[in-house]
Design a protein around this motif. Structure first.
Motif, PDB file in Angstrom:
ATOM      1  N   LYS A  94       0.829  -1.211   0.000  1.00  8.26           N
ATOM      2  CA  LYS A  94       0.000   0.000   0.000  1.00  8.26           C
ATOM      3  C   LYS A  94       0.858   1.253   0.000  1.00  8.26           C
ATOM      4  N   LYS A  95       1.879   1.228   0.859  1.00 10.21           N
ATOM      5  CA  LYS A  95       2.785   2.363   0.978  1.00 10.21           C
ATOM      6  C   LYS A  95       3.559   2.555  -0.329  1.00 10.21           C
ATOM      7  N   ARG A  96       3.981   1.447  -0.936  1.00 13.64           N
ATOM      8  CA  ARG A  96       4.764   1.512  -2.176  1.00 13.64           C
ATOM      9  C   ARG A  96       3.907   2.036  -3.333  1.00 13.64           C
ATOM     10  N   LEU A  97       2.664   1.572  -3.395  1.00 18.08           N
ATOM     11  CA  LEU A  97       1.755   2.058  -4.447  1.00 18.08           C
ATOM     12  C   LEU A  97       1.564   3.573  -4.325  1.00 18.08           C
ATOM     13  N   LEU A  98       1.359   4.036  -3.091  1.00 15.63           N
ATOM     14  CA  LEU A  98       1.150   5.468  -2.866  1.00 15.63           C
ATOM     15  C   LEU A  98       2.389   6.292  -3.222  1.00 15.63           C
ATOM     16  N   ARG A  99       3.545   5.796  -2.781  1.00 12.52           N
ATOM     17  CA  ARG A  99       4.807   6.492  -3.087  1.00 12.52           C
ATOM     18  C   ARG A  99       4.986   6.574  -4.604  1.00 12.52           C
ATOM     19  N   PHE A 100       4.707   5.467  -5.292  1.00 11.22           N
ATOM     20  CA  PHE A 100       4.825   5.433  -6.749  1.00 11.22           C
ATOM     21  C   PHE A 100       3.913   6.473  -7.397  1.00 11.22           C
ATOM     22  N   PHE A 101       2.624   6.422  -7.066  1.00 16.60           N
ATOM     23  CA  PHE A 101       1.681   7.316  -7.745  1.00 16.60           C
ATOM     24  C   PHE A 101       1.885   8.786  -7.358  1.00 16.60           C
ATOM     25  N   ASN A 102       2.197   9.044  -6.080  1.00 20.09           N
ATOM     26  CA  ASN A 102       2.452  10.427  -5.673  1.00 20.09           C
ATOM     27  C   ASN A 102       3.629  11.025  -6.436  1.00 20.09           C
ATOM     28  N   SER A 103       4.727  10.257  -6.517  1.00 21.00           N
ATOM     29  CA  SER A 103       5.922  10.812  -7.167  1.00 21.00           C
ATOM     30  C   SER A 103       5.750  10.833  -8.689  1.00 21.00           C
ATOM     31  N   LEU A 104       4.992   9.865  -9.240  1.00 20.60           N
ATOM     32  CA  LEU A 104       4.714   9.899 -10.681  1.00 20.60           C
ATOM     33  C   LEU A 104       3.877  11.131 -11.027  1.00 20.60           C
ATOM     34  N   PHE A 105       2.875  11.387 -10.210  1.00 17.23           N
ATOM     35  CA  PHE A 105       2.009  12.554 -10.412  1.00 17.23           C
ATOM     36  C   PHE A 105       2.857  13.822 -10.471  1.00 17.23           C
ATOM     37  N   ALA A 106       3.779  13.952  -9.498  1.00 19.34           N
ATOM     38  CA  ALA A 106       4.622  15.155  -9.452  1.00 19.34           C
ATOM     39  C   ALA A 106       5.523  15.255 -10.676  1.00 19.34           C
ATOM     40  N   SER A 107       6.022  14.124 -11.173  1.00 19.64           N
ATOM     41  CA  SER A 107       6.991  14.176 -12.276  1.00 19.64           C
ATOM     42  C   SER A 107       6.340  14.464 -13.632  1.00 19.64           C
ATOM     43  N   LEU A 108       5.014  14.366 -13.695  1.00 18.63           N
ATOM     44  CA  LEU A 108       4.312  14.651 -14.955  1.00 18.63           C
ATOM     45  C   LEU A 108       3.922  16.123 -15.004  1.00 18.63           C
ATOM     46  N   LYS A 109       3.926  16.693 -16.214  1.00 15.81           N
ATOM     47  CA  LYS A 109       3.408  18.052 -16.322  1.00 15.81           C
ATOM     48  C   LYS A 109       1.906  18.012 -16.064  1.00 15.81           C
ATOM     49  N   ARG A 110       1.313  19.141 -15.637  1.00 15.33           N
ATOM     50  CA  ARG A 110      -0.133  19.146 -15.336  1.00 15.33           C
ATOM     51  C   ARG A 110      -0.925  18.756 -16.592  1.00 15.33           C
ATOM     52  N   GLY A 111      -1.852  17.858 -16.393  1.00 15.48           N
ATOM     53  CA  GLY A 111      -2.632  17.354 -17.520  1.00 15.48           C
ATOM     54  C   GLY A 111      -1.927  16.224 -18.275  1.00 15.48           C
ATOM     55  N   GLY A 112      -0.702  15.876 -17.849  1.00 11.39           N
ATOM     56  CA  GLY A 112       0.038  14.785 -18.482  1.00 11.39           C
ATOM     57  C   GLY A 112      -0.623  13.448 -18.196  1.00 11.39           C
TER      58      GLY A 112
END
Ligand SMILES: [Zn+2]
Lengths: 129, 208
Positions: free
Chosen positions: B134-152
């Protein structure tokens, strides 16, 4: 790893997310190669917009290059021939300059990431993961 | 046939011989190419060259398609021998040895889009004690979200073990701020059924 990538990669440690010192990483004992790549002016112009110029100057200086202009060139239209020399220079620096060996150090947690055989190792030891 | 996720962690399952076998199998290449084209179709990118993250890039089979389509990419994978095979194949993208469960190590707004082929179900595994999926999934998606440009956008083909895994994956993505959902191709076929996660970082421009 292309020099371009140094302008985006940061420390992987969660506690460093909010630290301004986790980007750019500091580059040490670096070996570089120049490798010819197809020139794509449109891509370079796109990436130029999102480059952190201060970070680029810092990393270039780590690698011994201090010849970059101190301010980011703005509004570079890739369809104008007058911009081609600039875009070619950036192409050569960002895409053709590659780091094959070296270390990247986080300015916040001091963790050292190694680049070996062109592949940066971002696996974290258990206490940092 | 047992699922590779049940045999060993990814970095151990894809050792030198498995990496070679995987990369040189024409069956694997064909399926991988088909899924990559489908993921690109679901991303629905405009024409100009994009900067794309390939999550679980393996030996660069999908990356080569991104290159052919005129894009630039960087790939992350946890299996060193997969990456070594990618180096041998002289793929264009940069290759990172990285555990996506520990986060995507790129600054905010780096990528125009991200893809992932047959990788993110590994995040649901707890093959060592002390690992919290659960923690790993959240870390993955949170950091992926940040690394994408908005609307990416992020499009991921994955092999869920069951509905609960799909729910957990989608749930973590939503908490991170993604909008979107799951697309199911060939739902009637047990063999060809494919799951695609299609997500947008920030506001969604269309319904899925
Ligand atoms: Zn750090």
């Amino acid at each position: 790893m292309k020099l371009l990538t140094t302008n985006f990669v940061k420390c992987a440690v969660k506690a460093c997310d909010s630290s301004a010192d986790s980007f750019p990483l500091k580059y040490e004992d670096v070996q570089l190669v120049q490798e010819e790549q197809d020139f794509n002016p449109e891509f370079i112009a796109n990436m130029l917009e999102r480059l952190d110029w201060a970070a680029l100057l810092k990393v270039a200086a780590d690698l011994g290059n201090t010849s970059l202009p101190s301010h980011k060139p703005d509004d570079v239209d890739p369809t104008l021939t007058e911009n081609e020399p600039l875009l070619r220079d950036l192409h050569s620096l960002l895409l053709e300059t590659q780091i094959t060996e070296g270390k990247m150090v986080c300015g916040n947690c001091q963790h050292v990431y190694h680049i070996k055989n062109s592949i940066p190792n971002f696996l974290l030891p258990p206490h940092l993961a | 046939m047992s699922r590779p996720e049940e045999i060993a962690p990814a970095e151990i399952f894809y050792n030198d011989s498995e990496s070679q076998k995987y990369t040189t199998s024409t069956r694997v290449q064909h399926i991988q190419a088909k899924m990559t084209f489908r993921a690109l179709e679901l991303l629905n990118l405009e024409d100009f060259p994009h900067y794309i993250l390939d999550v679980g890039c393996g030996s660069g089979l999908s990356g080569e398609i991104l290159t052919e389509e005129g894009h630039f990419w960087t790939g992350l994978d946890i299996a060193p021998s997969m990456l070594a095979t990618g180096l041998d194949r002289e793929v264009e993208g940069d290759l990172f040895l990285s555990d996506i469960g520990n986060g995507i190590p790129f600054r905010a707004g780096t990528f125009d889009a991200a893809i992932s082929i047959s990788a993110i179900q590994w995040l649901c595994n707890a093959d060592q004690s002390g690992i919290d999926p659960k923690k790993r999934l959240l870390r993955f998606f949170n950091s992926l979200f940040a690394s994408l440009k908005r609307g990416g956008k992020f499009c991921a083909q994955f092999y869920p073990l069951n509905d609960l895994q799909t729910e957990n994956i989608l749930g973590a993505a939503k908490i991170a701020g993604f909008s979107g959902g799951c697309v199911l191709d060939d739902p009637e076929s047990k063999k060809n059924k494919k799951y695609y996660l299609v997500l947008t970082a920030g506001r969604s421009e269309r319904n899925i």
